[in-house]
Design a protein around this motif. Structure first.
Motif, PDB file in Angstrom:
ATOM      1  N   GLU A  16       2.121  16.857 -10.142  1.00  0.00           N
ATOM      2  CA  GLU A  16       2.602  16.753 -11.518  1.00  0.00           C
ATOM      3  C   GLU A  16       2.794  15.298 -11.863  1.00  0.00           C
ATOM      4  N   LEU A  17       2.286  14.935 -13.018  1.00  0.00           N
ATOM      5  CA  LEU A  17       2.340  13.536 -13.416  1.00  0.00           C
ATOM      6  C   LEU A  17       3.087  13.417 -14.742  1.00  0.00           C
ATOM      7  N   PRO A  18       4.414  13.375 -14.715  1.00  0.00           N
ATOM      8  CA  PRO A  18       5.212  13.428 -15.949  1.00  0.00           C
ATOM      9  C   PRO A  18       5.112  12.142 -16.774  1.00  0.00           C
ATOM     10  N   THR A  19       4.429  11.141 -16.289  1.00  0.00           N
ATOM     11  CA  THR A  19       4.332   9.920 -17.086  1.00  0.00           C
ATOM     12  C   THR A  19       3.033   9.883 -17.872  1.00  0.00           C
TER      13      THR A  19
ATOM     14  N   LEU B 103      -1.259   4.959 -11.104  1.00  0.00           N
ATOM     15  CA  LEU B 103      -1.953   5.859 -10.195  1.00  0.00           C
ATOM     16  C   LEU B 103      -2.691   5.149  -9.041  1.00  0.00           C
TER      17      LEU B 103
END
Lengths: 104, 829
Positions: free
Chosen positions: A53-56, A101
């Protein structure tokens, strides 16, 4: 460490607005951060679930990121690669995402 | 990331999408808690992305330094409390016991507790590595941005230093100042020692710990030579190994023989090499080998080689494997293998001199046994002749012994010394030394006799290959001989007798031998020998020519005497040494009176020869010739009373022929005294005596009857023709006493040597003149050196002789001293 059977071919990347992208693990791992998150020797939750999950990062950006990851994988060995098309309004967000990333 | 990204790193805007301020303390609490989970192996509960995001934010907000410090402190606390505590619990009393008082605990106890400790340490190290790599993953952004910008070691590296400082360098316990690193070294060394003593140890476990030491550095710069393995462990390892092998070698020298020692030493070296591969680091192989070789070989090789069971023993007992071992060991520490070489040389010398002495003893032993009833010179002469025979046997035995010795050492050289060229040279030198030793002046003569013996008998019935081998052996020996001129002299003499008396089994082989010598020693050495063969073939042609000539004369006398002649060039043939033995220098040999029939033939040939080669002087050497005579003995009662006339073909020496012909003209019952025979024939007394002995004394060829019957021939002895002679064969060969090639008596030897010395003086003078002619002016020392060099292929000249010759040349005004210079000579044309 975690069992190897959990190492799948595809992994899921999730954006902050809930979009899920299933992409090849090998492509996803071009991004350093994703690679580390999925590192089988460390055994973090992401690795257990094959899901990062990449909340940014929002969906639009993440889509472009995925596009780039595949693009990168495809052209890794070749020369004189044509530039990827990037809409100007996405540029800044992509840069931030890249910094976040990559790790390399 | 974006195509075309340059080196410049694009930073996100400081205030931007994640504008909210970061609460460092709260975030750290989260991170710290997560790190604890990681250290206790509960990472699966954690989201990597979340942790990464926290660290990312902190760094982004310029709190990187604080984060770094906090992580560092956290890790330090963790190591010093949790990990160190766990490890300290593994330290059993037996492990901590003073290494000096090991006796209080059994080896097994110590091994078990040692392994426990190693396992614990390995575990701690493995955990530390895994955890730190996870932490480093989470803190990737910090490493990338903060550490790089501020030139701090990455958190992973820093954590490795922490492990070194907080674990390895920590005291064993609050009361014990020794550190864990020391203990680790000690435990590993102890385990290795156990393996050396034959125990089985967990190599893999040790290897892991060794890897840890190899991965850690003594300083913070991670310089290559500062690996803990090198600075701490390896040093101790080499040190203890040195002590161990020093003691072991001492013990082994006392307890085992050289062969066992070598086996053990080689095994030890291999063991240590294997150990470096399996248990320690490959990089140590070279160093430990050096240590083991220094202790086991270098310091001991001398004792090893010279001990009772050393090289001497191995050679005598053909211990090829052991010799190979000791050679191998010596080669490891010394390229020149000097210890083994020296021992081999000593042994060759000793064995060689033994052979020499045996030969000398064998040739001298019968000498000090003079006949007690000394009847006169003749008796002692006979014994002396017998001695000469025995000496011949001794000479051939000597050659055989030397060849056997050579075979033995060649075999050792091939099988044990890997055909080492240095040793080959050394062995060659030793052989040369004993063969030419001054206490044994007979080598040349003995070798020539050996060839002589083979030419006459030895090669009979042998295949070409075998003959070739014999010849090669002879050549091998000749190569050792320094005084080649002396050898040539003997060889010429022996060859001369063989050729003239037709004693050689095969002319081909003779030529082969000369050919071989030519190859080995050069054509100048064999030119005279070649000339001798040439004379022989010319003589053959001459004989045939003369025969045709005589037939051409139409003289059909059925009693004609066939003549076979050898015309020899006086300078080529060593005729002086063929004069009747003991006659001394007899330049004007009295001409023997030939019977008329023979004399006619002789004159006929002289005439024939003078026609062909005018101006040449023929000298007849009847002492060298032989004759075939048909003899008819009167009828005597044979078996069953039948009267039978007997015919025999007698092969006798020329002298004997002359003697027998005297009796032709004599009535059967008449006799001749020794003195009468001598007066009529003019044969030199000694030759006459010998011929009469073989005609009247030798039991099988008693064609004459002697009165009184005794072995000795005295001036007034009477001789009759033996009408009752009985021979079992038609052809009878009457040998003349002592015509074969035998070892020279001392007097002959002296003469030979005198002649040789005289020749040497001429050769030396010639060499001097040749050098001076070329140089014109030359310094004394150099002149001597060059002369020695020039003559080396023939013999080893004595400096005093060269000096004498220089003096003599100055006297005869070939040379003069250069004025004003102390030691220069000038050549006077």
């Amino acid at each position: 460490m975690a069992a190897d059977r959990k190492v799948t071919d595809y992994v899921t990347l999730v954006s902050n607005d809930g979009y899920e992208f299933k992409i090849l693990r090998s492509a996803a791992c071009i991004a350093g951060t994703i690679k580390k998150a999925l590192d089988p020797t460390s055994g973090f939750r992401e690795m257990e679930q094959n899901r990062v999950e990449l909340p940014t990062i929002n969906g639009v950006t993440l889509e472009k990121v995925c596009e780039y990851l595949y693009y990168n994988q495809k052209h890794a060995e070749s020369k004189d690669v044509p530039d990827m098309e990037i809409q100007p309004e996405l540029c800044l967000e992509l840069l931030i995402a890249a910094d976040y990333l990559d790790g390399e | 990331m974006i195509a075309g990204r340059g080196r410049q790193r694009i930073r996100p805007p400081r205030r931007g999408l994640h504008g909210d301020e970061v609460d460092f303390d709260n975030t750290w609490v989260t991170i710290e808690a997560a790190f604890r989970e990681i250290h206790t192996k509960n990472a699966s509960r954690l989201s990597y992305e979340e942790l990464y995001r926290h660290a990312y934010r902190i760094v982004l907000k310029k709190k990187g330094e604080q984060l770094y410090k906090n992580v560092h402190d956290f890790e330090k606390r963790w190591l010093s409390s949790e990990v160190r505590g766990d490890l300290q619990q593994l330290l059993s009393p037996s492990l901590l016991a003073d290494p000096q008082s090991v006796a209080s605990t059994t080896a097994n106890e110590r091994r078990v507790s040692g392994e426990k400790f190693l396992k614990g340490l390995k575990q701690a190290w493995g955990d530390h590595q895994v955890c730190m790599s996870m932490l480093a993953d989470v803190l990737m952004y910090m490493d990338r941005v903060y550490c790089q910008d501020h030139r701090r070691p990455s958190i992973y590296t820093a954590a490795m230093f922490l492990f070194r400082d907080e674990i390895l360098k920590s005291p064993l316990s609050p009361g014990d100042e020794r550190d864990l690193l020391g203990l680790l070294n000690h435990v590993i060394l102890e385990q290795i020692q156990m393996e050396r003593d034959g125990d089985v140890i967990d190599k893999h476990l040790i290897k892991s710990c060794v890897h840890m030491l190899d991965g850690l550095y003594a300083d913070d710069l991670e310089s290559e030579d500062q690996r803990l393995y090198h600075v701490s462990f390896e040093k101790a390892y080499l040190e203890t190994s040195r002590t161990f092998y020093h003691a072991e070698s001492e013990l082994m020298l006392q307890e085992s023989d050289a062969g066992a020692y070598c086996k053990r030493a080689k095994k030890r070296i291999h063991e240590e090499e294997d150990r470096c591969r399996a248990t320690l680091m490959e990089s140590t192989t070279f160093k430990i080998r050096e240590v083991v070789e220094a202790e086991l070989i270098e310091g001991r090789i001398h004792d090893l080689v010279t001990m009772d069971s050393g090289v001497h023993f191995m050679i005598d007992n053909d211990r090829m494997d052991e010799l190979n071992l000791i050679y191998d060991l010596n080669a490891r520490v010394d390229d020149r293998k000097s210890e083994v070489t020296r021992a081999i040389q000593r042994r060759i010398m000793a064995m060689g001199i033994e052979i020499n002495n045996e030969a000398l003893a064998a040739s001298q032993a019968p000498a000090p046994a003079p006949p007690p009833n000394a009847e006169g010179g003749d008796k002692s002469r006979l014994t002396q002749e017998k001695n000469v025979n025995m000496q011949t046997v001794a000479a051939i035995k000597w050659v055989d012994d030397v060849l056997a010795l050579k075979d033995k050492f060649d075999k050792i050289w091939r099988e044990s010394f890997e055909s080492d060229s240095l040793l080959d040279t050394a062995m060659f030198n030793s052989f040369r030394d004993f063969i030419n030793s001054t206490s044994f002046p007979r080598a040349s003569e003995y070798i020539s006799l050996f060839i002589d013996d083979n030419m006459k008998k030895g090669i009979k019935g042998k295949t070409d290959n075998e003959i070739d081998q014999v010849l090669d052996k002879a050549i091998t020996l000749i190569k050792y001989v320094q005084d080649k001129d002396l050898f040539e002299r003997y060889y010429k003499k022996h060859l001369c007798k063989r050729l003239i008396m037709n004693k050689s089994v095969s002319n081909e082989v003779e030529k082969q031998m000369v050919e071989k010598m030519k190859q080995e020693l050069g054509p100048s050495f064999t030119s005279k020998l070649d000339a001798m063969f040439k004379d022989m073939s010319i003589s053959h042609d001459l004989t045939n020519g003369y025969k045709n000539h005589v037939q051409g004369l139409g003289d059909r006398d059925p009693n004609r005497i066939d003549l076979s002649i050898n015309v020899l060039t006086k300078t080529t043939w060593p005729l002086e040494s063929l004069g009747g033995s003991g006659d001394g220098h007899e330049d004007n040999r009295p001409q023997c009176n030939f019977p008329a029939a023979v004399d006619k033939v002789k004159r006929g040939f002289e005439q024939y020869y003078a026609e062909k080669h005018s101006g040449r002087q023929l000298t007849w050497l009847p002492n060298m010739g032989s004759a075939d005579i048909k003899a008819v003995f009167p009828k005597v009662p044979h078996k069953g009373g039948i009267l039978k006339e007997r015919r025999h073909e007698l092969n006798v020496s020329t002298y004997a022929m002359v003697i027998l012909l005297l009796f032709n003209e004599l009535p059967a019952d008449q006799s001749l005294t020794f003195e009468e025979i001598q007066a009529q024939t003019n044969i030199p007394k000694l030759d006459l005596k010998r011929n009469l002995q073989s005609l009247a004394v030798a039991p099988r060829t008693r064609i004459l009857i002697k009165e009184p019957m005794s072995k000795e021939v005295k001036p007034d002895d009477k001789f009759y023709f033996n009408e009752g002679f009985k021979g079992s064969f038609v052809k009878i060969k009457v040998g003349v006493v002592a015509t074969g090639n035998k070892v020279e008596s001392d007097q002959q030897r002296k003469e030979t040597e005198e002649r040789n010395d005289k020749d040497r003086e001429y050769v030396t003078e010639a060499a001097l003149v040749r050098i001076m002619k070329q140089r014109q002016v030359f310094a004394h020392q150099q002149l001597i050196l060059e002369t020695i060099n020039m003559l080396a292929s023939r013999f080893k000249p004595e400096v005093s002789m060269i000096k004498r010759k220089i003096e003599s040349l100055i006297e005869r005004e070939y040379l003069e001293r250069v004025e004003g210079s102390s030691d220069d000579y000038r050549y006077l044309a």
